[in-house]
Design an enzyme around this catalytic site. Structure first.
Site, PDB file in Angstrom:
ATOM      1  N   ILE A 172     -18.860  26.127   1.486  1.00  0.00           N
ATOM      2  CA  ILE A 172     -20.131  26.736   1.877  1.00  0.00           C
ATOM      3  C   ILE A 172     -19.965  27.729   3.029  1.00  0.00           C
ATOM      4  CG2 ILE A 172     -20.853  24.955   3.538  1.00  0.00           C
ATOM      5  CD1 ILE A 172     -23.696  25.189   2.206  1.00  0.00           C
TER       6      ILE A 172
ATOM      7  N   ASP B 173     -20.674  19.263   7.952  1.00  0.00           N
ATOM      8  CA  ASP B 173     -21.032  19.536   9.340  1.00  0.00           C
ATOM      9  C   ASP B 173     -19.815  20.008  10.144  1.00  0.00           C
ATOM     10  OD1 ASP B 173     -22.557  19.594  11.699  1.00  0.00           O
ATOM     11  OD2 ASP B 173     -22.517  17.430  11.972  1.00  0.00           O
TER      12      ASP B 173
ATOM     13  N   TYR C  84     -23.248   9.799   3.924  1.00  0.00           N
ATOM     14  CA  TYR C  84     -24.514   9.084   4.068  1.00  0.00           C
ATOM     15  C   TYR C  84     -24.832   8.248   2.842  1.00  0.00           C
ATOM     16  CZ  TYR C  84     -25.805  11.300   8.513  1.00  0.00           C
ATOM     17  OH  TYR C  84     -25.864  11.695   9.828  1.00  0.00           O
TER      18      TYR C  84
END
Length: 169
Positions: free
Chosen positions: A10, A33, A126
């Site tokens: 990304i 992140d 997550y």
């Protein structure tokens, strides 16, 4: 509006904004992140530190979004959002994940973003089930009252790519 799926890093995409699947501190982490923080350079961390805390250690509560410059990235902006940790689905996870997409689009509209790339929010560490996370993402974009000209679902593996492509057929 054009919706695409691409299997890529990304941080390399030439879009107006990329979405960071962040943690509540916004000070970097692992996965997407960490990759975004590394590629954007140290000014991203400095900008995140300037964002006000809503409570100690939390700059962006789950389901909300914040925006910074993209610094050393091809993207002009990074829209940081915090997806829910999967706890079986009975702790508002679907609503919180849907809110991530809605809040990211709201910030994109405010900044005049014409193109935006989303990772599979919450579907990594997550633990959100990939197929369900992809369905919420695609439904959220399709139902949004405002959408940019181009939306990219940026995936990191063949199974995620297949999940998004299947939903877009």
């Amino acid at each position: 509006m054009r919706i695409e799926v691409t299997q890529a890093d990304i941080t390399t995409l030439a879009v107006d904004a990329i979405v960071n699947s962040a943690n509540e501190s916004l000070l970097g982490g692992g996965g997407v992140d960490g990759a975004i923080h590394r590629a954007a350079g140290p000014r991203l961390l400095a900008a995140c530190r300037l964002l006000p805390e809503t409570r100690p250690g939390v700059r962006c509560p789950t389901g909300e979004a914040r925006i910074t410059s993209g610094f050393d990235l091809p993207a002009r902006f990074v829209i940081h959002t915090v997806g829910p940790v999967w706890r079986g689905g009975s702790h508002r996870e679907p609503d919180l994940l849907a809110a991530c997409y809605e809040n990211c689009l709201n910030l994109a509209r405010e900044q005049g973003v014409d193109s935006i790339a989303f990772p599979a929010i919450s579907a990594g560490v997550y633990g959100y089930p990939l197929d369900e996370a992809a369905r919420i993402a695609v439904d959220g974009i399709r139902r949004a009252s405002w959408r940019p000209e181009r939306v990219v679902f940026c995936t990191f593996g063949a199974s995620a790519t297949a999940a998004y492509e299947g939903l877009l057929r």
